[in-house]
Scaffold this active site. Structure first.
Site, PDB file in Angstrom:
ATOM      1  N   LYS A 190       5.546   4.946 -10.905  1.00 12.34           N
ATOM      2  CA  LYS A 190       5.756   3.502 -11.079  1.00 12.34           C
ATOM      3  C   LYS A 190       4.383   2.834 -11.109  1.00 12.34           C
ATOM      4  O   LYS A 190       3.779   2.583 -10.077  1.00 12.34           O
ATOM      5  CB  LYS A 190       6.583   2.961  -9.904  1.00 12.34           C
ATOM      6  CG  LYS A 190       7.419   1.745 -10.201  1.00 12.34           C
ATOM      7  CD  LYS A 190       6.647   0.496 -10.589  1.00 12.34           C
ATOM      8  CE  LYS A 190       6.103  -0.313  -9.452  1.00 12.34           C
ATOM      9  NZ  LYS A 190       5.275  -1.453  -9.927  1.00 12.34           N
ATOM     10  N   GLU A 193       2.916  -3.412 -12.576  1.00 13.40           N
ATOM     11  CA  GLU A 193       3.529  -4.084 -13.739  1.00 13.40           C
ATOM     12  C   GLU A 193       2.488  -4.788 -14.601  1.00 13.40           C
ATOM     13  O   GLU A 193       2.754  -5.079 -15.768  1.00 13.40           O
ATOM     14  CB  GLU A 193       4.579  -5.088 -13.264  1.00 13.40           C
ATOM     15  CG  GLU A 193       3.981  -6.328 -12.648  1.00 13.40           C
ATOM     16  CD  GLU A 193       4.995  -7.125 -11.837  1.00 13.40           C
ATOM     17  OE1 GLU A 193       5.650  -6.540 -10.992  1.00 13.40           O
ATOM     18  OE2 GLU A 193       5.088  -8.324 -12.086  1.00 13.40           O
ATOM     19  N   GLY A 243      -2.303   1.032  -2.828  1.00 10.72           N
ATOM     20  CA  GLY A 243      -2.229  -0.414  -3.033  1.00 10.72           C
ATOM     21  C   GLY A 243      -2.651  -1.154  -1.785  1.00 10.72           C
ATOM     22  O   GLY A 243      -3.358  -0.612  -0.920  1.00 10.72           O
ATOM     23  N   GLY A 244      -2.197  -2.394  -1.671  1.00  8.75           N
ATOM     24  CA  GLY A 244      -2.592  -3.236  -0.544  1.00  8.75           C
ATOM     25  C   GLY A 244      -1.940  -2.798   0.763  1.00  8.75           C
ATOM     26  O   GLY A 244      -0.849  -2.209   0.768  1.00  8.75           O
ATOM     27  N   THR A 247       1.656  -4.221   1.507  1.00  8.66           N
ATOM     28  CA  THR A 247       2.721  -3.503   0.780  1.00  8.66           C
ATOM     29  C   THR A 247       2.926  -2.121   1.395  1.00  8.66           C
ATOM     30  O   THR A 247       4.069  -1.655   1.525  1.00  8.66           O
ATOM     31  CB  THR A 247       2.366  -3.365  -0.719  1.00  8.66           C
ATOM     32  OG1 THR A 247       1.932  -4.624  -1.196  1.00  8.66           O
ATOM     33  CG2 THR A 247       3.555  -2.909  -1.533  1.00  8.66           C
ATOM     34  N   GLY A 248       1.842  -1.487   1.777  1.00  9.33           N
ATOM     35  CA  GLY A 248       1.947  -0.161   2.403  1.00  9.33           C
ATOM     36  C   GLY A 248       2.803  -0.198   3.659  1.00  9.33           C
ATOM     37  O   GLY A 248       3.631   0.695   3.896  1.00  9.33           O
ATOM     38  N   GLU A 265      -2.484   5.170   0.578  1.00 11.03           N
ATOM     39  CA  GLU A 265      -3.924   4.962   0.389  1.00 11.03           C
ATOM     40  C   GLU A 265      -4.098   3.465   0.224  1.00 11.03           C
ATOM     41  O   GLU A 265      -3.715   2.898  -0.799  1.00 11.03           O
ATOM     42  CB  GLU A 265      -4.399   5.734  -0.841  1.00 11.03           C
ATOM     43  CG  GLU A 265      -5.862   6.117  -0.766  1.00 11.03           C
ATOM     44  CD  GLU A 265      -6.762   5.028  -1.285  1.00 11.03           C
ATOM     45  OE1 GLU A 265      -7.150   4.160  -0.457  1.00 11.03           O
ATOM     46  OE2 GLU A 265      -7.074   5.013  -2.469  1.00 11.03           O
ATOM     47  N   CYS A 299     -10.950  -0.005  -3.580  1.00  5.48           N
ATOM     48  CA  CYS A 299     -10.535   0.067  -2.170  1.00  5.48           C
ATOM     49  C   CYS A 299     -11.704   0.410  -1.252  1.00  5.48           C
ATOM     50  O   CYS A 299     -11.768  -0.041  -0.123  1.00  5.48           O
ATOM     51  CB  CYS A 299      -9.387   1.057  -1.990  1.00  5.48           C
ATOM     52  SG  CYS A 299      -9.717   2.656  -2.715  1.00  5.48           S
ATOM     53  N   GLU A 400      -9.703  -7.944   3.282  1.00 14.87           N
ATOM     54  CA  GLU A 400     -10.071  -7.348   1.992  1.00 14.87           C
ATOM     55  C   GLU A 400      -9.979  -8.410   0.899  1.00 14.87           C
ATOM     56  O   GLU A 400      -8.903  -8.928   0.608  1.00 14.87           O
ATOM     57  CB  GLU A 400      -9.129  -6.183   1.667  1.00 14.87           C
ATOM     58  CG  GLU A 400      -9.537  -5.441   0.419  1.00 14.87           C
ATOM     59  CD  GLU A 400      -8.621  -4.265   0.080  1.00 14.87           C
ATOM     60  OE1 GLU A 400      -7.392  -4.447   0.096  1.00 14.87           O
ATOM     61  OE2 GLU A 400      -9.144  -3.177  -0.193  1.00 14.87           O
TER      62      GLU A 400
HETATM   63  P1  NDP Z   1       0.349  -4.197  -4.189  1.00 13.09           P
HETATM   64  O1  NDP Z   1      -0.019  -3.354  -3.056  1.00 13.09           O
HETATM   65  O2  NDP Z   1       1.421  -5.189  -4.000  1.00 13.09           O
HETATM   66  O3  NDP Z   1       0.775  -3.301  -5.460  1.00 13.09           O
HETATM   67  C1  NDP Z   1       0.558  -1.924  -5.597  1.00 13.09           C
HETATM   68  C2  NDP Z   1       1.788  -1.264  -6.208  1.00 13.09           C
HETATM   69  O4  NDP Z   1       2.914  -1.394  -5.336  1.00 13.09           O
HETATM   70  C3  NDP Z   1       2.227  -1.890  -7.509  1.00 13.09           C
HETATM   71  O5  NDP Z   1       2.715  -0.892  -8.377  1.00 13.09           O
HETATM   72  C4  NDP Z   1       3.331  -2.817  -7.053  1.00 13.09           C
HETATM   73  O6  NDP Z   1       4.208  -3.166  -8.068  1.00 13.09           O
HETATM   74  C5  NDP Z   1       4.021  -1.979  -6.007  1.00 13.09           C
HETATM   75  N1  NDP Z   1       4.843  -2.711  -5.066  1.00 13.09           N
HETATM   76  C6  NDP Z   1       4.730  -3.993  -4.673  1.00 13.09           C
HETATM   77  N2  NDP Z   1       5.691  -4.296  -3.763  1.00 13.09           N
HETATM   78  C7  NDP Z   1       6.442  -3.184  -3.590  1.00 13.09           C
HETATM   79  C8  NDP Z   1       7.577  -2.854  -2.792  1.00 13.09           C
HETATM   80  N3  NDP Z   1       8.143  -3.729  -1.973  1.00 13.09           N
HETATM   81  N4  NDP Z   1       8.086  -1.611  -2.865  1.00 13.09           N
HETATM   82  C9  NDP Z   1       7.521  -0.698  -3.681  1.00 13.09           C
HETATM   83  N5  NDP Z   1       6.449  -0.943  -4.466  1.00 13.09           N
HETATM   84  C10 NDP Z   1       5.901  -2.173  -4.415  1.00 13.09           C
HETATM   85  O7  NDP Z   1      -0.941  -4.862  -4.731  1.00 13.09           O
HETATM   86  P2  NDP Z   1      -1.102  -6.252  -5.459  1.00 13.09           P
HETATM   87  O8  NDP Z   1      -1.205  -6.007  -6.886  1.00 13.09           O
HETATM   88  O9  NDP Z   1      -0.086  -7.266  -5.065  1.00 13.09           O
HETATM   89  O10 NDP Z   1      -2.474  -6.675  -4.852  1.00 13.09           O
HETATM   90  C11 NDP Z   1      -2.505  -7.316  -3.604  1.00 13.09           C
HETATM   91  C12 NDP Z   1      -3.751  -6.926  -2.869  1.00 13.09           C
HETATM   92  O11 NDP Z   1      -3.689  -5.554  -2.518  1.00 13.09           O
HETATM   93  C13 NDP Z   1      -5.045  -7.028  -3.668  1.00 13.09           C
HETATM   94  O12 NDP Z   1      -5.539  -8.306  -3.707  1.00 13.09           O
HETATM   95  C14 NDP Z   1      -5.906  -6.088  -2.927  1.00 13.09           C
HETATM   96  O13 NDP Z   1      -6.446  -6.715  -1.813  1.00 13.09           O
HETATM   97  C15 NDP Z   1      -4.973  -5.010  -2.493  1.00 13.09           C
HETATM   98  N6  NDP Z   1      -5.015  -3.834  -3.358  1.00 13.09           N
HETATM   99  C16 NDP Z   1      -5.618  -2.741  -2.873  1.00 13.09           C
HETATM  100  C17 NDP Z   1      -5.699  -1.619  -3.634  1.00 13.09           C
HETATM  101  C18 NDP Z   1      -6.369  -0.411  -3.103  1.00 13.09           C
HETATM  102  O14 NDP Z   1      -6.621   0.532  -3.850  1.00 13.09           O
HETATM  103  N7  NDP Z   1      -6.667  -0.386  -1.837  1.00 13.09           N
HETATM  104  C19 NDP Z   1      -5.191  -1.557  -5.003  1.00 13.09           C
HETATM  105  C20 NDP Z   1      -4.532  -2.773  -5.406  1.00 13.09           C
HETATM  106  C21 NDP Z   1      -4.448  -3.846  -4.601  1.00 13.09           C
HETATM  107  P3  NDP Z   1       3.942  -4.468  -8.968  1.00 13.09           P
HETATM  108  O15 NDP Z   1       2.510  -4.592  -9.257  1.00 13.09           O
HETATM  109  O16 NDP Z   1       4.725  -4.102 -10.147  1.00 13.09           O
HETATM  110  O17 NDP Z   1       4.468  -5.598  -8.158  1.00 13.09           O
END
Ligand code: NDP
Length: 506
Positions: A190, A193, A243-244, A247-248, A265, A299, A400
């Site tokens: 996934k 988006e 991801g963030g 969300t994690g 991660e 990250c 962050e």
């Molecule tokens: P998210 O952590 O929300 O997104 C990462 C992934 O998780 C995307 O594919 C997202 O889908 C998906 N996701 C979101 N909500 C859910 C859920 N409830 N269940 C399952 N999957 C989900 O990152 P954001 O894009 O919102 O960014 C927010 C902040 O996170 C950034 O500003 C940054 O600080 C941090 N970030 C950190 C990263 C890292 O590598 N450490 C990478 C990206 C972000 P979708 O995008 O389709 O909503």
């Protein structure tokens, strides 16, 4: 649709009709609800494609396909050599498509072409590395008491839901798919988006390679509609997420239904420590690279720069001078050194943090503004930004920001540097610049982070473990560590003497 014309100008997209589709059970299929989402080129602020959105029903189809492919054993019972052969073939196809994939990544993510090409090269290496690992020994044996013999084997976990972010769209797909497939799992990817395009192109290549049906599936869609059903499904055995941190944490909570395996991660606020005895030119160069590479959307970005008081003023002066020369521009322009941010939302978030920094009393010495001149008017560009005299407990030093915003903090002693470095909810990475080998080793050991670099930064080795302490995550990616995260451990005990125990007299 205009997307076809636009994207066929960018790179050589072989069959853009798949952009609106999902890849389930070895076939390109239309989303069941016929809904799409616009994909924006962040350097121009314009829509370049409409991507099909998976509904919960589509995600269930992908889960069932992956479940069946796993339970039937079509992949886990495939010999490791055959698995390796297919993964190697995929690596070669990605390599042949390098320029195309890089251009697609640049127009979707905003990063420079140089960065995008580097990502594609790393993706190739990742698939090659895990193709090799698929055939290597993974079990263990130990001396068991006679008449028993025992061994430990590693088996694939099962169906893996893999949720990835927008900062390294293709590379994160490779980091997730390669070890999982090498270990014999089936996968549902996934992507974010907002950056789904290179994943779609990757799946075209996956389709050409010819993995068995259902082994590897793609669902584009939102986090809530496409990500969460994977997390909550009791038919999914593992979730791997990048991801963030917020969300994690949600994912961890929502995955408990079947106690699925979860690896996370997450974010970071990594300290980069410059001691006065460091090689000055390299320290300056890496301090810049550590935060402005990929527009700071990394990250492990060296977003907290700790500088020895003895060189503090001069170092800042030189850093500002170097930073002001960074050429910010459209990633497709070969002269650009830093591209746009990924989205308007990210731009707004970063601008907010810059305002927070000012109100917290940090001194803004470089950048801080959106860039809207010379062809950048409609894109999401921001100047490389530096705050000095940042208080270690302030929000901009603790949270962050995920953009090109550097927070500089002075220190006087080694102990103080370590304390500031560790004063963070995160623990992903750290940099140490010094010419004193003993000091480098002491500090590397004292810092609570998953990766520590000495006199270098962002050196990422596929062979080594990648992941964080504290709120930077759970588990490790890459190397044998990343492979093991996609396996269950089974002990097999056999006896060489088959006889009753005689425990109960009757
Ligand atoms: P998210 O952590 O929300 O997104 C990462 C992934 O998780 C995307 O594919 C997202 O889908 C998906 N996701 C979101 N909500 C859910 C859920 N409830 N269940 C399952 N999957 C989900 O990152 P954001 O894009 O919102 O960014 C927010 C902040 O996170 C950034 O500003 C940054 O600080 C941090 N970030 C950190 C990263 C890292 O590598 N450490 C990478 C990206 C972000 P979708 O995008 O389709 O909503």
């Amino acid at each position: 649709m205009s997307q076809v014309n636009y994207l066929s100008k960018v790179g050589k997209w072989s069959n853009p009709t798949h952009i609106g589709q999902l890849y389930i059970n070895g076939e390109w299929v239309d989303p069941s609800e016929n809904r799409t989402i616009p994909v924006i080129n962040p350097a121009m602020g314009e829509t370049i494609a409409e991507v099909g959105l998976a509904s919960q029903k589509d995600v269930q189809s992908a889960i069932l396909a992956a479940r069946q492919a796993f339970d039937d054993g079509v992949w886990r019972s495939t010999s490791p050599h055959k698995r390796a052969k297919l993964l190697s073939k995929l690596a070669s196809k990605i390599e042949d498509d390098l320029n195309n994939l890089a251009e697609i990544e640049t127009v979707n993510n905003g990063k420079t072409l140089r960065e995008a090409k580097g990502d594609v090269e790393e993706a190739v290496k990742t698939f090659r590395y895990y193709a090799g690992l698929a055939t290597k020994p993974t079990g263990e044996t130990f001396e068991a008491e006679e008449p028993f013999v025992a061994r430990v084997v590693r088996e694939p976990i099962g169906v893996c839901g893999q949720i990835i972010p927008w900062n390294y769209p293709l590379l994160m797909a490779a980091w997730k798919l390669a070890p999982a497939l090498a270990a014999g799992n089936t996968c549902i990817l996934k992507p974010s988006e907002i950056t789904p395009l290179t994943a779609i192109r990757l799946f075209e290549l996956i389709d050409e390679v010819g993995f068995p049906k259902g082994v590897v599936n793609l669902v584009n869609g939102t986090g809530v509609e496409a990500g969460q059903p994977l997390v909550e499904s009791t038919l999914v055995d593992k979730i791997a997420f990048t991801g963030g941190t917020a969300t994690g944490k949600t994912i961890l909570e929502k995955s408990v239904g079947n106690l699925k395996r979860v690896s996370l991660e997450l974010g970071g606020k990594s300290p980069n420590i410059i001691f006065a005895d460091a090689d000055y030119e390299s320290a300056l160069d890496y301090a810049t690279f550590a935060i402005f590479n990929n527009a700071g959307q990394v990250c492990s970005a060296g977003s907290r720069l700790l500088v020895d008081q003895k060189i503090y003023d001069q170092f800042i002066k030189d850093l500002v001078e170097v930073t002001k020369k960074i050429r910010v521009g459209n990633g497709l322009d070969p002269s650009s050194e830093m591209g746009s941010l990924v989205s308007e939302q990210q731009l707004t978030k970063i601008k907010n943090y810059i305002e927070i920094g000012k109100t917290e009393g940090a001194k803004l010495v470089c950048g801080g503004n959106r860039l809207r001149t010379n062809g950048l008017e409609d894109g999401f560009f921001i100047e490389p930004t530096i705050f000095v005299d940042v208080k270690p407990k302030s929000r901009i030093a603790q949270e962050e920001i995920f953009g090109p915003v550097l927070c500089i903090i002075p220190f006087e002693t080694e102990e103080e540097a370590i304390n500031i470095a560790n004063d963070s909810p995160f623990g992903l990475a750290a940099g140490i610049f010094t010419s004193d080998v003993s000091k480098a080793e002491r500090v590397a050991k004292a810092i609570r982070a998953g990766v520590t670099w000495i006199n270098t930064y962002e050196q990422n080795l596929i062979e080594g473990p990648w992941g964080g302490y504290k709120e930077s995550g759970i588990g490790r990616e890459l190397g044998i560590y990343g492979f093991n995260e996609y396996t269950e451990v089974k002990q097999i005990i056999n006896t060489l003497k088959v006889e009753p125990t005689g425990w109960f007299s009757s």
